[in-house]
Design a protein around this motif. Structure first.
Motif, PDB file in Angstrom:
ATOM      1  N   TYR A   1       0.985  -1.136   0.074  1.00 58.36           N
ATOM      2  CA  TYR A   1       0.086  -0.105  -0.046  1.00 58.36           C
ATOM      3  C   TYR A   1       0.803   1.396  -0.106  1.00 58.36           C
ATOM      4  O   TYR A   1       0.377   2.303  -0.738  1.00 58.36           O
ATOM      5  CB  TYR A   1      -0.918   0.082   1.135  1.00 58.36           C
ATOM      6  CG  TYR A   1      -2.099  -0.847   1.120  1.00 58.36           C
ATOM      7  CD1 TYR A   1      -3.402  -0.229   0.168  1.00 58.36           C
ATOM      8  CD2 TYR A   1      -2.291  -1.982   1.547  1.00 58.36           C
ATOM      9  CE1 TYR A   1      -4.418  -1.179   0.012  1.00 58.36           C
ATOM     10  CE2 TYR A   1      -3.505  -2.895   1.403  1.00 58.36           C
ATOM     11  CZ  TYR A   1      -4.328  -2.492   0.868  1.00 58.36           C
ATOM     12  OH  TYR A   1      -5.551  -3.172   0.797  1.00 58.36           O
TER      13      TYR A   1
ATOM     14  N   TYR B   1     -11.446   3.696  -1.560  1.00 56.47           N
ATOM     15  CA  TYR B   1     -10.809   4.193  -2.741  1.00 56.47           C
ATOM     16  C   TYR B   1     -11.199   5.696  -2.460  1.00 56.47           C
ATOM     17  O   TYR B   1     -12.608   5.967  -2.509  1.00 56.47           O
ATOM     18  CB  TYR B   1     -11.435   3.606  -3.930  1.00 56.47           C
ATOM     19  CG  TYR B   1     -10.716   2.071  -4.262  1.00 56.47           C
ATOM     20  CD1 TYR B   1      -9.492   1.786  -3.799  1.00 56.47           C
ATOM     21  CD2 TYR B   1     -11.387   1.263  -4.944  1.00 56.47           C
ATOM     22  CE1 TYR B   1      -9.065   0.376  -3.909  1.00 56.47           C
ATOM     23  CE2 TYR B   1     -10.943  -0.006  -5.422  1.00 56.47           C
ATOM     24  CZ  TYR B   1      -9.894  -0.474  -4.869  1.00 56.47           C
ATOM     25  OH  TYR B   1      -9.348  -1.580  -4.991  1.00 56.47           O
TER      26      TYR B   1
ATOM     27  N   ALA C   1      -5.701   4.370  -2.226  1.00 57.04           N
ATOM     28  CA  ALA C   1      -6.336   3.263  -1.683  1.00 57.04           C
ATOM     29  C   ALA C   1      -5.998   3.334  -0.309  1.00 57.04           C
ATOM     30  O   ALA C   1      -4.888   3.187   0.313  1.00 57.04           O
ATOM     31  CB  ALA C   1      -5.850   1.973  -1.991  1.00 57.04           C
TER      32      ALA C   1
ATOM     33  N   GLN D   1     -10.170  -8.440  -5.448  1.00 60.45           N
ATOM     34  CA  GLN D   1     -10.497  -7.032  -4.938  1.00 60.45           C
ATOM     35  C   GLN D   1     -12.135  -7.305  -4.775  1.00 60.45           C
ATOM     36  O   GLN D   1     -12.844  -8.046  -5.557  1.00 60.45           O
ATOM     37  CB  GLN D   1     -10.230  -6.181  -6.065  1.00 60.45           C
ATOM     38  CG  GLN D   1     -11.104  -4.753  -5.909  1.00 60.45           C
ATOM     39  CD  GLN D   1     -11.235  -4.115  -7.421  1.00 60.45           C
ATOM     40  OE1 GLN D   1     -11.438  -4.819  -8.248  1.00 60.45           O
ATOM     41  NE2 GLN D   1     -10.822  -3.004  -7.346  1.00 60.45           N
TER      42      GLN D   1
ATOM     43  N   HIS E   1     -10.018  -6.052   0.284  1.00 56.05           N
ATOM     44  CA  HIS E   1      -8.895  -7.031  -0.484  1.00 56.05           C
ATOM     45  C   HIS E   1      -8.496  -8.104   0.328  1.00 56.05           C
ATOM     46  O   HIS E   1      -8.270  -7.782   1.472  1.00 56.05           O
ATOM     47  CB  HIS E   1      -7.634  -5.760  -0.587  1.00 56.05           C
ATOM     48  CG  HIS E   1      -7.976  -4.539  -1.435  1.00 56.05           C
ATOM     49  ND1 HIS E   1      -7.338  -3.464  -1.270  1.00 56.05           N
ATOM     50  CD2 HIS E   1      -8.738  -4.268  -2.427  1.00 56.05           C
ATOM     51  CE1 HIS E   1      -7.752  -2.481  -2.003  1.00 56.05           C
ATOM     52  NE2 HIS E   1      -8.639  -3.029  -2.982  1.00 56.05           N
TER      53      HIS E   1
ATOM     54  N   ASP F   1      -5.826   2.041   3.310  1.00 62.15           N
ATOM     55  CA  ASP F   1      -5.996   0.677   4.032  1.00 62.15           C
ATOM     56  C   ASP F   1      -6.172   0.964   5.515  1.00 62.15           C
ATOM     57  O   ASP F   1      -5.345   1.329   6.395  1.00 62.15           O
ATOM     58  CB  ASP F   1      -4.690  -0.046   3.909  1.00 62.15           C
ATOM     59  CG  ASP F   1      -3.415   0.638   4.330  1.00 62.15           C
ATOM     60  OD1 ASP F   1      -3.346   2.066   3.956  1.00 62.15           O
ATOM     61  OD2 ASP F   1      -2.428   0.121   4.821  1.00 62.15           O
TER      62      ASP F   1
ATOM     63  N   TRP G   1      -5.836   9.093  -7.135  1.00 57.03           N
ATOM     64  CA  TRP G   1      -6.683   7.752  -6.907  1.00 57.03           C
ATOM     65  C   TRP G   1      -5.535   7.455  -5.390  1.00 57.03           C
ATOM     66  O   TRP G   1      -4.458   7.402  -5.494  1.00 57.03           O
ATOM     67  CB  TRP G   1      -6.224   6.782  -8.006  1.00 57.03           C
ATOM     68  CG  TRP G   1      -6.724   5.476  -7.626  1.00 57.03           C
ATOM     69  CD1 TRP G   1      -6.074   4.630  -6.992  1.00 57.03           C
ATOM     70  CD2 TRP G   1      -8.065   4.984  -7.676  1.00 57.03           C
ATOM     71  NE1 TRP G   1      -6.681   3.257  -6.604  1.00 57.03           N
ATOM     72  CE2 TRP G   1      -7.919   3.577  -7.083  1.00 57.03           C
ATOM     73  CE3 TRP G   1      -9.092   5.276  -8.372  1.00 57.03           C
ATOM     74  CZ2 TRP G   1      -9.221   2.901  -7.275  1.00 57.03           C
ATOM     75  CZ3 TRP G   1     -10.201   4.550  -8.332  1.00 57.03           C
ATOM     76  CH2 TRP G   1     -10.289   3.326  -7.970  1.00 57.03           C
TER      77      TRP G   1
END
Length: 136
Positions: A18, A92, A74, A123, A109, A76, A72
């Motif tokens: 990540y 996201y 992600a 995903q 995930h 976590d 963009w």
């Protein structure tokens, strides 16, 4: 105590993935992936499919995301670890370049980590929300 940067603990390997992705560091990202990794983006997601090899993952997923989306990311949030299985509850966020619409969607995930490398990824995401942000 094991150093995070070299730890082979499944959650540490996934966390490095990540961090590398967020930094756009493809070399560090590749270092977390097994040579025969299987990376599956969910059916209905714009990049749906299963990609193999670290280069296949970055060229078909990471490099494509930056073409369609601004900022963009992600995020976590929560890790659930069971042996070699790591499930990450995440978010996201992005803005679609074509429509200007923001995206904020929860995701899950599932990673499988063996020998200090990610061997499988799957995903789970509400693809309707992603496609809505992409629609004029």
């Amino acid at each position: 105590m094991t150093d995070f940067a070299t730890s082979t603990a499944p959650a540490d390997v996934v966390r490095r993935q990540y961090l590398a992705s967020a930094a756009g560091d493809l070399e560090a990202l590749h270092a977390t992936l097994a040579p025969d990794v299987e990376w599956t983006e969910m059916a209905g997601f714009p990049l749906a499919g299963t990609y193999r090899t670290p280069g296949g993952v970055t060229s078909h997923v990471m490099e494509e995301l930056v073409k369609e989306w601004n900022d963009w990311a992600a995020h976590d949030d929560t890790y659930v670890v069971d042996g070699e299985n790591v499930v990450v509850l995440a978010r996201y966020t992005a803005v679609n370049k074509a429509t200007g619409k923001p995206l904020a969607v929860r995701v899950a995930h599932h990673f499988v980590v063996r020998g200090g490398l990610i061997v499988r990824f799957e995903q789970f995401v509400d693809t309707a929300l992603v496609r809505e942000a992409m629609s004029a």
